[in-house]
Design a protein around this motif. Sequence first.
Motif, PDB file in Angstrom:
ATOM      1  N   THR A  13       0.985  -1.489   0.131  1.00  0.00           N
ATOM      2  CA  THR A  13      -0.573  -0.139   0.461  1.00  0.00           C
ATOM      3  C   THR A  13       0.914   1.352   0.040  1.00  0.00           C
ATOM      4  OG1 THR A  13       0.444   0.141   2.526  1.00  0.00           O
ATOM      5  CG2 THR A  13      -1.654  -0.949   1.200  1.00  0.00           C
ATOM      6  N   ARG A  14       2.460   1.496  -0.378  1.00  0.00           N
ATOM      7  CA  ARG A  14       2.800   2.352   0.032  1.00  0.00           C
ATOM      8  C   ARG A  14       3.018   3.279  -2.063  1.00  0.00           C
ATOM      9  NH1 ARG A  14       5.950  -1.870   2.548  1.00  0.00           N
ATOM     10  NH2 ARG A  14       6.225  -1.193   5.264  1.00  0.00           N
ATOM     11  N   GLY A  15       2.344   2.703  -2.064  1.00  0.00           N
ATOM     12  CA  GLY A  15       2.262   3.460  -3.766  1.00  0.00           C
ATOM     13  C   GLY A  15       3.546   3.415  -4.306  1.00  0.00           C
ATOM     14  N   PRO A  16       3.979   3.460  -6.249  1.00  0.00           N
ATOM     15  CA  PRO A  16       5.263   3.255  -6.703  1.00  0.00           C
ATOM     16  C   PRO A  16       6.188   4.254  -6.090  1.00  0.00           C
ATOM     17  CG  PRO A  16       2.893   4.998  -7.345  1.00  0.00           C
ATOM     18  CD  PRO A  16       2.625   4.527  -6.326  1.00  0.00           C
TER      19      PRO A  16
ATOM     20  N   ASN B 143       9.209   8.548  -2.964  1.00  0.00           N
ATOM     21  CA  ASN B 143       7.909   7.525  -2.593  1.00  0.00           C
ATOM     22  C   ASN B 143       8.177   8.330  -0.623  1.00  0.00           C
ATOM     23  OD1 ASN B 143       7.365   5.082  -0.768  1.00  0.00           O
ATOM     24  ND2 ASN B 143       6.574   5.099  -2.863  1.00  0.00           N
ATOM     25  N   GLN B 144       7.307   8.575  -0.533  1.00  0.00           N
ATOM     26  CA  GLN B 144       6.658   9.016   1.159  1.00  0.00           C
ATOM     27  C   GLN B 144       7.557   7.869   1.779  1.00  0.00           C
ATOM     28  OE1 GLN B 144       6.552  12.377   1.289  1.00  0.00           O
ATOM     29  NE2 GLN B 144       7.028  11.776   3.690  1.00  0.00           N
ATOM     30  N   ALA B 145       6.806   7.363   1.392  1.00  0.00           N
ATOM     31  CA  ALA B 145       7.515   5.159   2.624  1.00  0.00           C
ATOM     32  C   ALA B 145       8.293   4.894   2.643  1.00  0.00           C
ATOM     33  CB  ALA B 145       6.092   4.432   2.677  1.00  0.00           C
ATOM     34  N   ALA B 146       8.879   4.641   1.388  1.00  0.00           N
ATOM     35  CA  ALA B 146      10.979   4.585   1.402  1.00  0.00           C
ATOM     36  C   ALA B 146      11.139   5.457   1.639  1.00  0.00           C
ATOM     37  CB  ALA B 146      10.901   4.079  -0.052  1.00  0.00           C
ATOM     38  N   PHE B 147      11.109   7.407   0.884  1.00  0.00           N
ATOM     39  CA  PHE B 147      12.899   7.692   1.310  1.00  0.00           C
ATOM     40  C   PHE B 147      12.306   8.983   2.292  1.00  0.00           C
ATOM     41  CE2 PHE B 147      12.168   5.647  -2.818  1.00  0.00           C
ATOM     42  CZ  PHE B 147      13.266   4.908  -2.901  1.00  0.00           C
ATOM     43  N   GLY B 148      10.926   9.424   2.736  1.00  0.00           N
ATOM     44  CA  GLY B 148      10.152  10.252   3.585  1.00  0.00           C
ATOM     45  C   GLY B 148       9.838  11.460   2.742  1.00  0.00           C
ATOM     46  N   GLY B 149       9.871  10.689   0.778  1.00  0.00           N
ATOM     47  CA  GLY B 149       9.970  12.123   0.106  1.00  0.00           C
ATOM     48  C   GLY B 149      11.010  11.319  -1.113  1.00  0.00           C
ATOM     49  N   LYS B 150      11.862  12.248  -1.169  1.00  0.00           N
ATOM     50  CA  LYS B 150      12.098  12.452  -3.097  1.00  0.00           C
ATOM     51  C   LYS B 150      14.343  12.115  -2.449  1.00  0.00           C
ATOM     52  CE  LYS B 150      13.627  15.016  -5.734  1.00  0.00           C
ATOM     53  NZ  LYS B 150      13.224  15.698  -6.733  1.00  0.00           N
ATOM     54  N   GLU B 151      14.753  10.999  -2.841  1.00  0.00           N
ATOM     55  CA  GLU B 151      16.181  11.554  -2.662  1.00  0.00           C
ATOM     56  C   GLU B 151      16.632  11.448  -4.421  1.00  0.00           C
ATOM     57  OE1 GLU B 151      18.808   8.634  -1.708  1.00  0.00           O
ATOM     58  OE2 GLU B 151      17.082   6.368  -1.987  1.00  0.00           O
ATOM     59  N   SER B 152      17.842  11.505  -4.371  1.00  0.00           N
ATOM     60  CA  SER B 152      18.768  11.849  -5.735  1.00  0.00           C
ATOM     61  C   SER B 152      20.170  11.643  -6.123  1.00  0.00           C
ATOM     62  CB  SER B 152      17.666  12.910  -6.249  1.00  0.00           C
ATOM     63  OG  SER B 152      18.593  14.309  -5.560  1.00  0.00           O
ATOM     64  N   TYR B 153      20.650  11.854  -7.086  1.00  0.00           N
ATOM     65  CA  TYR B 153      22.259  12.397  -6.811  1.00  0.00           C
ATOM     66  C   TYR B 153      22.591  11.945  -8.372  1.00  0.00           C
ATOM     67  CZ  TYR B 153      22.837   7.702  -9.500  1.00  0.00           C
ATOM     68  OH  TYR B 153      22.948   7.171 -11.353  1.00  0.00           O
ATOM     69  N   GLN B 154      23.669  13.074  -8.418  1.00  0.00           N
ATOM     70  CA  GLN B 154      23.924  13.721  -9.971  1.00  0.00           C
ATOM     71  C   GLN B 154      25.648  13.625 -10.379  1.00  0.00           C
ATOM     72  OE1 GLN B 154      23.093  16.261  -7.224  1.00  0.00           O
ATOM     73  NE2 GLN B 154      20.517  15.936  -8.027  1.00  0.00           N
ATOM     74  N   ASP B 155      26.130  12.911 -11.196  1.00  0.00           N
ATOM     75  CA  ASP B 155      26.526  12.765 -11.734  1.00  0.00           C
ATOM     76  C   ASP B 155      27.399  13.105 -13.026  1.00  0.00           C
ATOM     77  OD1 ASP B 155      29.176  10.668 -11.711  1.00  0.00           O
ATOM     78  OD2 ASP B 155      27.739   8.883 -13.330  1.00  0.00           O
ATOM     79  N   TRP B 156      28.300  13.816 -12.488  1.00  0.00           N
ATOM     80  CA  TRP B 156      29.452  13.899 -13.839  1.00  0.00           C
ATOM     81  C   TRP B 156      30.313  13.262 -14.233  1.00  0.00           C
ATOM     82  CZ3 TRP B 156      28.612  18.279 -17.101  1.00  0.00           C
ATOM     83  CH2 TRP B 156      27.289  19.397 -16.805  1.00  0.00           C
ATOM     84  N   ALA B 157      30.851  12.706 -15.874  1.00  0.00           N
ATOM     85  CA  ALA B 157      32.044  11.734 -15.752  1.00  0.00           C
ATOM     86  C   ALA B 157      32.983  12.249 -17.391  1.00  0.00           C
ATOM     87  CB  ALA B 157      31.182  10.613 -16.039  1.00  0.00           C
ATOM     88  N   LEU B 158      33.463  12.355 -16.804  1.00  0.00           N
ATOM     89  CA  LEU B 158      34.281  12.316 -18.229  1.00  0.00           C
ATOM     90  C   LEU B 158      35.146  11.087 -18.991  1.00  0.00           C
ATOM     91  CD1 LEU B 158      36.054  15.250 -17.260  1.00  0.00           C
ATOM     92  CD2 LEU B 158      34.453  15.567 -18.830  1.00  0.00           C
ATOM     93  N   ASP B 159      35.238  10.959 -20.250  1.00  0.00           N
ATOM     94  CA  ASP B 159      35.717   9.573 -20.901  1.00  0.00           C
ATOM     95  C   ASP B 159      36.544  10.202 -21.774  1.00  0.00           C
ATOM     96  OD1 ASP B 159      32.363   9.394 -21.447  1.00  0.00           O
ATOM     97  OD2 ASP B 159      33.718   8.949 -22.899  1.00  0.00           O
TER      98      ASP B 159
ATOM     99  N   ASN C  17      20.114   1.337  -2.174  1.00  0.00           N
ATOM    100  CA  ASN C  17      20.972   1.022  -0.755  1.00  0.00           C
ATOM    101  C   ASN C  17      21.838   1.978  -0.127  1.00  0.00           C
ATOM    102  OD1 ASN C  17      21.485  -1.742  -1.461  1.00  0.00           O
ATOM    103  ND2 ASN C  17      22.335  -1.505  -3.642  1.00  0.00           N
ATOM    104  N   LEU C  18      21.641   3.087  -1.122  1.00  0.00           N
ATOM    105  CA  LEU C  18      22.223   4.509  -0.368  1.00  0.00           C
ATOM    106  C   LEU C  18      20.603   5.077   0.274  1.00  0.00           C
ATOM    107  CD1 LEU C  18      23.973   6.522  -2.951  1.00  0.00           C
ATOM    108  CD2 LEU C  18      24.698   5.497  -1.179  1.00  0.00           C
ATOM    109  N   GLY C  19      19.796   5.112   0.241  1.00  0.00           N
ATOM    110  CA  GLY C  19      18.976   6.503   1.071  1.00  0.00           C
ATOM    111  C   GLY C  19      17.685   5.298   2.311  1.00  0.00           C
ATOM    112  N   LEU C  20      17.240   4.105   1.353  1.00  0.00           N
ATOM    113  CA  LEU C  20      15.893   3.507   1.847  1.00  0.00           C
ATOM    114  C   LEU C  20      15.790   3.740   3.061  1.00  0.00           C
ATOM    115  CD1 LEU C  20      13.425   1.808   0.563  1.00  0.00           C
ATOM    116  CD2 LEU C  20      14.754  -0.146   1.662  1.00  0.00           C
ATOM    117  N   GLN C  21      14.513   3.832   4.009  1.00  0.00           N
ATOM    118  CA  GLN C  21      14.137   3.790   5.011  1.00  0.00           C
ATOM    119  C   GLN C  21      12.709   3.559   4.956  1.00  0.00           C
ATOM    120  OE1 GLN C  21      15.976   4.445   8.004  1.00  0.00           O
ATOM    121  NE2 GLN C  21      17.751   5.345   7.132  1.00  0.00           N
ATOM    122  N   ILE C  22      12.340   1.928   5.573  1.00  0.00           N
ATOM    123  CA  ILE C  22      11.357   1.390   5.570  1.00  0.00           C
ATOM    124  C   ILE C  22      11.036   0.373   6.014  1.00  0.00           C
ATOM    125  CG2 ILE C  22      11.432  -0.192   3.841  1.00  0.00           C
ATOM    126  CD1 ILE C  22       8.819   0.945   2.732  1.00  0.00           C
ATOM    127  N   ASP C  23      10.108   0.174   7.014  1.00  0.00           N
ATOM    128  CA  ASP C  23       9.293  -1.022   8.305  1.00  0.00           C
ATOM    129  C   ASP C  23       8.727  -2.046   6.754  1.00  0.00           C
ATOM    130  OD1 ASP C  23      10.189  -0.129  10.678  1.00  0.00           O
ATOM    131  OD2 ASP C  23       9.624   1.797  10.256  1.00  0.00           O
TER     132      ASP C  23
END
Lengths: 179, 669
Positions: free
Chosen positions: B310-313, B348-364, B444-450
Amino acid sequence: MRSSRYALALTRRVGLAAMCLIAPCPVCAASLSSRDVQIIAKVLGFLDPAPAGGPIAVLFASGSARSKADADAIVGLFGGGLPSGLGTVTARAVDAGSAGSFPGYVAIILAAGAEKTGIVPSKAHGLLSITGTDALVQTGDCVMALHSQPRVDITVNRAAARAAGIGFTAAFGMLVHEI
Amino acid sequence: MKAAIGISRAPCVLLACVVAWASHPVAASAQAVDYGTLEQIFGEPITMSATGKPQRASDVPADMVIITHDDIRRSGATDIPTILQFVTGIDVRRYSFGDTEVGIRGYDTVFNPRLLVLVDGRQVYLDDYGYVAWNDIPVQLDEIRQIEVVKGPASALFGFNAASGVINIVTYDPLLDHVNTATVRGGTQGYGAGDSVATVQAGTTAGVRVSVGGWTATGFEDRAGTAEAVSPRYASFNISAHWQVAAAILLRFEGGMTDSHTERALPTEIISATQDQLNFWRAGATAASPAGTLDADIYRNQGLLNFGGTRGPIDNKVLVGRLNDLFKLGAANAVRVGVEYRTNSAANQAAFGGKESYQDWALDGMWDWLISSAYELTNAVRVDRLRWHDAGDLSSTPGRTFAARDSAQITQPSFNSGLVIKVGDADTVRLTAGRGLQLPSLINLGLQIDVRGLHLAGSPSVVPAVVWNAEIALDHALTSIGATLTTGIFFQRDTDLIEPAGNTPPAIIDNLMVSQAENIGSSNEIGVEAGLRGKTAGGLRWNASYRYASISQNITAAAAADPGPSADYARGTPLHELVAGVGTTQGKWEMDVQGRWQSSYVDYRFVSPGVHAPFKVGNYVTFNARVGYQVTDYLTVAATAEQFNLSRILETSGNYVNRQCIASATLKY
């Protein structure tokens, strides 16, 4: 390693030429195979800028029956035309001695013996010149060498291509051996 | 808000750049790689998946398998994992009718995070958990030109998550390839499917390809012998357009969506009814210039991923922008330089209490040096710099205090090197080495859920798993029998293996029973592959191949004492795989059989939150067969039997895999 491959290719060509010398012309095989000319037709689609359509000139040495026979055999391999990025491509045998320039042609194939004419650097500006003999490309007397056995191998002389005003699309240029 | 503006502006900026570029006179022309014609010229598939430059399959500095469109058709498969099942070195595990996990060189688990999958270079890997939902990919088999499988890490080219390998699905070019098909299929397990691909071209200037497809089924038996709880089904739409706006400019546009329902094994090994709704858009441009072939690419993936309950997508959004220049330096050197920006968020409110994110810069960068006609050396390197941030309000979330850090930063290099040696006309030797990365997922970085009384927690302290790989391979042409022998041996070392929340042994933190993601140690793998593929003078095509892989691991005492699916790779990877097949085309008839045998391995099943029990999956052999008949130039009918030798087998701790019989009719016009 490269020199040994060229030596091998040269040996093949010399052997082929020797076979042509001792065999009657009606059974003399073309110096290019059917697979070779199919590849040549498709390669034309990767010229950049793309040329206007037209037949391929198969040059033979003036006064050489064997060279003429080789040119005719190559023309025969094109039959009524082969599919290309430029549409259907046909070929015509052209006497190197009588040719001034090559208006209306899309590329040049050197039949056996025609390489001695030295015609490509002097008169074939704007046209892709193709041979089955690697050594001609090494010396800059021809832009492209091609053989399909045992593995398709295409060699392009960059300086000769620049001199002839010939270029290829970037992807194709990454797939051939440039020297 | 800023991110939203950036996203909406991005296509406009790209278009403006393209228009500005088009206003400059450029002699060279920009064309899409004409895979079809180049394959006809060189007599073998062409690929860009090994180095980012066009290469012949036999020249790539990597262990690569290319599955052609003919291979796909003759397999009779209705999905991509079934095709991959008969490629040696690929581990395919079907947990339910619509849920399959695919791994390369072992290390396969539910929600396998180590395999990067792309469609025409766009990732379809889902970044929230870090996995591939094969049932979510918006592509129809009829529009696939080839499937390119790179075995071993390829992070220097593709970035994070190309840890064990890459699978790039290459579709036909809407401007160069005229593909018009319609296929209907029906079979056992209530299976019914239909798909269509249509291409419209305006000369050599523009082309549009549209594909739609869908299927529905009743599913396989679960281990209690009853039908799956949810009827698996799938629907997708995709549109792809190429526009040669000028000789020097090629523009690309693409978009699509997928809706799928399936019974899926979650990382905890709980089987759950899931629904995924995905959409994406993409724009790109290729320009020829005196400085080389410039390529700009930007795409945005969004997935609404509902894992049941019931935690939504989870709302997962990924935006990737990339600039690339590929050019030659002299006759013998090809160079590619690139810069990439990636932002990835999960809400997802239940899983992250809102939102988590990352920004990545790469040179190759990549440097390919044709030392001589016999020696070619390729080196590629990439550096990623990633900042992760948790913007959610987790103040009221139990247990939040122990992981109050809300940011992390990761900077990691990766590389791939390869030396290809042509020994005469018959032999090719490849020496390769690489360093690949598996990024900790957002989960793996930010989940918080029961979950059922157990608190599952991500951790910003988790670092990427690193995969070191070295291998030597020999390809030998056996011209006397019209075959090619491929052999190889590889050694792989993994450090900082990641065990996700829910799989780590529970511990009491802040008076809560918590299972927290963590790095658990290292492992070593050694493997050998050998294969033969050929065709007789009579037209009989055949193949036989074998893979051996052995893994040893050195993990923390706690993880070793309570192993789970992500901490028992030594037993979780079959030691032996054997694949063989034979086929022939006689007139209008086409007949093919493929078989696979693999030795036993240990999977895990869910017992209670944080507790898993080992589940031995016995060795099994499975055969697929297809008979096709070309009724007319336009119509082909076929009958396929998947796993025709057994009515049911267990490939995992999940549901049975049942025998399937499928009839199909394909119209090409």
